[in-house]
Design a protein around this motif. Structure first.
Motif, PDB file in Angstrom:
ATOM      1  N   ARG A 138       0.764  -1.142  -0.008  1.00  6.90           N
ATOM      2  CA  ARG A 138      -0.046  -0.065   0.067  1.00  6.90           C
ATOM      3  C   ARG A 138       1.001   1.357   0.054  1.00  6.90           C
ATOM      4  N   GLN A 139       1.681   1.213   0.840  1.00 13.12           N
ATOM      5  CA  GLN A 139       2.843   2.544   0.717  1.00 13.12           C
ATOM      6  C   GLN A 139       3.695   2.509  -0.420  1.00 13.12           C
ATOM      7  N   GLY A 140       4.118   1.366  -1.134  1.00  5.54           N
ATOM      8  CA  GLY A 140       4.769   1.409  -2.270  1.00  5.54           C
ATOM      9  C   GLY A 140       3.940   2.227  -3.372  1.00  5.54           C
ATOM     10  N   VAL A 141       2.595   1.555  -3.569  1.00 10.34           N
ATOM     11  CA  VAL A 141       1.789   1.939  -4.685  1.00 10.34           C
ATOM     12  C   VAL A 141       1.429   3.449  -4.387  1.00 10.34           C
ATOM     13  N   LYS A 142       1.142   3.866  -3.314  1.00  8.00           N
ATOM     14  CA  LYS A 142       0.843   5.130  -2.990  1.00  8.00           C
ATOM     15  C   LYS A 142       2.082   6.093  -3.436  1.00  8.00           C
ATOM     16  N   ALA A 143       3.058   5.977  -3.029  1.00 11.34           N
ATOM     17  CA  ALA A 143       4.422   6.468  -3.416  1.00 11.34           C
ATOM     18  C   ALA A 143       4.606   6.453  -4.799  1.00 11.34           C
ATOM     19  N   LEU A 144       4.594   5.544  -5.256  1.00  5.67           N
ATOM     20  CA  LEU A 144       4.763   5.663  -6.932  1.00  5.67           C
ATOM     21  C   LEU A 144       3.860   6.524  -7.673  1.00  5.67           C
ATOM     22  N   THR A 145       2.349   6.269  -7.181  1.00  7.47           N
ATOM     23  CA  THR A 145       1.413   7.006  -7.705  1.00  7.47           C
ATOM     24  C   THR A 145       1.563   8.594  -7.672  1.00  7.47           C
ATOM     25  N   LEU A 197      -3.507  -1.795  -8.347  1.00  5.83           N
ATOM     26  CA  LEU A 197      -2.936  -0.541  -8.664  1.00  5.83           C
ATOM     27  C   LEU A 197      -4.114   0.655  -8.895  1.00  5.83           C
ATOM     28  N   VAL A 198      -3.546   1.813  -8.606  1.00  6.46           N
ATOM     29  CA  VAL A 198      -4.610   2.823  -8.882  1.00  6.46           C
ATOM     30  C   VAL A 198      -5.179   2.955 -10.274  1.00  6.46           C
ATOM     31  N   PRO A 199      -6.258   2.787 -10.775  1.00  2.33           N
ATOM     32  CA  PRO A 199      -6.550   2.871 -12.187  1.00  2.33           C
ATOM     33  C   PRO A 199      -5.887   4.089 -12.868  1.00  2.33           C
ATOM     34  N   GLY A 200      -5.408   3.663 -14.244  1.00  9.09           N
ATOM     35  CA  GLY A 200      -4.885   4.543 -14.871  1.00  9.09           C
ATOM     36  C   GLY A 200      -3.057   4.842 -14.999  1.00  9.09           C
ATOM     37  N   VAL A 201      -2.721   4.309 -13.596  1.00  6.13           N
ATOM     38  CA  VAL A 201      -1.383   4.840 -13.349  1.00  6.13           C
ATOM     39  C   VAL A 201      -0.574   3.944 -14.513  1.00  6.13           C
ATOM     40  N   LEU A 202      -0.717   2.831 -14.570  1.00  5.09           N
ATOM     41  CA  LEU A 202       0.066   2.029 -15.574  1.00  5.09           C
ATOM     42  C   LEU A 202      -0.279   2.215 -16.990  1.00  5.09           C
ATOM     43  N   GLU A 203      -1.407   2.473 -17.263  1.00  6.75           N
ATOM     44  CA  GLU A 203      -1.718   2.974 -18.404  1.00  6.75           C
ATOM     45  C   GLU A 203      -1.260   4.108 -19.085  1.00  6.75           C
TER      46      GLU A 203
END
Length: 635
Positions: free
Chosen positions: A199-206, A247-253
């Motif tokens: 959760r922390q990592g995905v939030k930081a990368l977003t 993942l947060v929608p749209g970040v990877l795309e």
């Protein structure tokens, strides 16, 4: 003068009269020799007295007394491939030894790649800050934990009891972990901790993603999107999604779209090259191979870039060739993939004695760029082999090489190459089937079964993988160690024979590191050379010169003899590795003229270091004391 030799302690015995009478003229000196026998180890406090009827003197010193012998370890290694059933190794226990110090230890494991879990605490506890390190904090742990969960293991039960799956490492597993400062809390065994990290990592990368969809090094104010960093993050998020990370929608795309636009621009520049219309570039480069692989994993195939990378493959680094090979495997380009594999295998070196394999990168490789990393190049090649030949001999040998070349016992050089190695080892572990062992292992000594153990996925991290014989359990003479296995999977093993040997001479032994010493007696030679005198006349001046005589038997040496010991460095490091700087001065016994000793660092020496062509510099104390700073242009 009556000269008397005395000592304290039981370490020495006399071999003659300890009292002598000698006549010494005024202002003269005399030498007195005694022969004694060393009978016990320890320290002898030796006194020599010179007694006369007028004046006397004495001297006392402590002399160490050693046993003829040394603590010697012989290391042997081997592997049973999945289609093999048994292997034998021979050992010889010398009769002249301290029996109590004799020890035979055999260690074995159905997988080497499983040892990758030791590196995870380093990644978790590293003080992160940049984009790349934020990704590496949680992603490798997620990958490894999902493998363990697919093996249907009880993470809590193996958290406290773990087997060291690297049979090359000796000693108590818990004690080694303490010495290496391994964390007691490896997050891979704690699902809640991993979920919190994710959760922390995905939030930081977003939050680090820039407005155009890419990522920069730190992604702060004024940061620009970087194709290399963006490709690494997109690749990491692809792996995260494959390992069930939300993942947060749209970040990877958005990241994929940024890479797609970047690739289209590079194709445009490559097409401009024939007419030299700016902007243009003549060849597809290493970064193009990385971006191409990441986009292919996202089901985005640019046919033009595929053509350019295939055309310019000889301009790609070995590392980038592996990345391109991964993409070719994904899209099913078998012929092009076969060509890339042949290109890479030109650099493959296999060590049959130690069962390792590695890529020897060309000397022209720029090691300071990302694509010049030897560790990452080998890890990427392992990923390619995990998809094309996971059960091949070279794949398992590459795993062993990567484990042996961890620079910090449990991890590699940095968070980046450690994360890439874990990713490669995890893929190999699954593809090779080593995550699903089902073996019955037997150890036989001289035809007698001494140990049997069954290993499957339920006890992979807790089974007893060590067999030990000590002291008089191991008799003198030749012994045969046989390892037998029944079931599916390979078996890696090492045997270590330790003796305090008293052999004369002591036989040589070594695995990987071997040093050959040559001994020479220096015999003085009378020689004079014509030189110019103070008035210009020619005079003959005596010079110091010696002749080297090989010493085949060190027992022929006498007190006062001059000896030179020559160490064969090339035998230790490999041909062409030692690099002399500066050229040494000629010794008195050599016929060549002395070389000029250069105090400053020479360009050739610095270039050899920076270019990765040498691992060892041999210099002189005087040259180091007189060294000059590196010129600013070179620095």
């Amino acid at each position: 003068v009556r000269v008397v030799l005395q000592w304290d302690g039981p370490t020495l015995e006399p071999l003659g009269n300890l009292s002598r009478t000698v006549t010494i003229a005024a202002n003269d000196e005399a030498r007195v020799d005694w022969r004694v026998k060393a009978v016990a180890p320890g320290e002898a406090v030796v006194r020599v007295k010179a007694l006369t009827d007028e004046e006397s003197d004495a001297v006392q010193m402590a002399v160490p007394v050693y046993v003829h012998g040394l603590l010697k370890m012989e290391a042997l290694t081997g592997v049973l491939r999945p289609d093999s059933r048994s292997a034998r190794i021979q050992i010889r226990v010398p009769a002249e030894r301290r029996v109590a110090d004799t020890r035979l230890e055999v260690r074995f494991s159905p997988t080497l790649a499983g040892a990758m879990v030791d590196a995870l605490p380093y990644l978790v506890h590293y003080p992160y800050g940049c984009t790349e390190q934020t990704l590496n904090r949680f992603l490798p742990t997620v990958i490894v934990q999902n493998i363990l969960k697919r093996m249907d293991l009880d993470l809590q039960s193996i958290r406290t009891k773990r087997t060291n799956l690297n049979p090359q490492e000796l000693g108590d597993d818990a004690q080694r972990a303490k010495q290496w400062n391994r964390s007691d809390r490896n997050p891979v065994f704690d699902e809640r901790e991993v979920q919190r990290m994710v959760r922390q990592g995905v939030k930081a990368l977003t939050e680090m993603q820039l407005s155009d969809g890419g990522w920069g090094w730190f992604s702060g104010f004024g940061e620009r999107s970087d194709p290399h960093t963006t490709a690494l993050v997109v690749h990491g998020l692809q792996l995260a999604r494959a390992n069930r990370v939300a993942l947060v929608p749209g970040v990877l795309e958005r990241g994929i779209q940024w890479l797609r636009r970047y690739q289209e621009e590079q194709v445009r520049r490559l097409k401009n090259a024939p007419s030299q219309t700016h902007p243009y570039k003549p060849y597809a480069d290493n970064r193009d191979a990385l971006v191409f692989m990441v986009l292919v994993d996202a089901d985005v195939l640019n046919a033009d870039m595929l053509h350019f990378l295939d055309r310019d493959r000889n301009h790609l680094s070995v590392y980038a060739k592996s990345l391109f090979g991964l993409a070719l495997h994904k899209i099913g380009e078998r012929d092009k993939l076969a060509m890339i594999l042949r290109n890479i295998e030109q650099y493959l070196v296999e060590d049959d004695e130690n069962q390792t394999a590695y890529l020897k990168l060309p000397e022209s490789t720029a090691w300071w760029f990302w694509y010049g990393s030897e560790t990452e190049a080998n890890a990427s090649y392992l990923k390619l082999l995990a998809r094309t030949a996971p059960k091949s001999r070279k794949a398992s040998r590459l795993v062993k090489y990567l484990l042996n070349n961890r620079k910090h016992a449990t991890y590699w050089n940095s968070t980046r190459d450690t994360a890439i190695c874990i990713e490669a080892l995890a893929e190999y572990l699954t593809a090779s089937g080593e995550d699903q062992p089902n073996l019955t292992i037997e150890i036989w000594i001289d035809g007698q079964k001494r140990k049997q153990v069954h290993v499957d996925r339920s006890n992979l991290f807790s089974f007893d993988n060590t067999f030990v014989l000590q002291g008089d359990e191991l008799t003198s003479g030749e012994h045969t160690i046989e390892l037998r296995k029944a079931g599916a999977g390979p078996l890696y093993f090492n045997a270590y024979l330790t003796n305090f040997t008293k052999e004369d001479p002591i036989t040589r032994a070594g695995l990987e590191i071997k040093v050959r010493r040559k001994y020479y007696k220096l015999v003085r030679v009378d020689k004079s050379v014509p030189v110019s005198g103070g008035r210009g006349q020619v005079i003959n001046q005596r010079v110091e010169k010696y002749r080297r005589v090989p010493l085949l038997n060190l027992a022929t040496l006498k007190s006062g003899d001059l000896v030179e010991i020559e160490v064969d460095l090339e035998l230790l490091l490999g041909e062409g590795i030692p690099f002399l700087f500066p050229q040494r001065e000629a010794r008195p016994y050599e016929s060549s003229e002395p070389h000029l000793e250069i105090g400053a660092l020479r360009v050739e020496a610095v270039e050899a270091l920076l270019g990765g062509r040498t691992r060892l510099l041999v210099t002189t104390l005087r040259a180091l004391q007189e060294r000059a700073p590196i010129p600013a242009e070179l620095a």
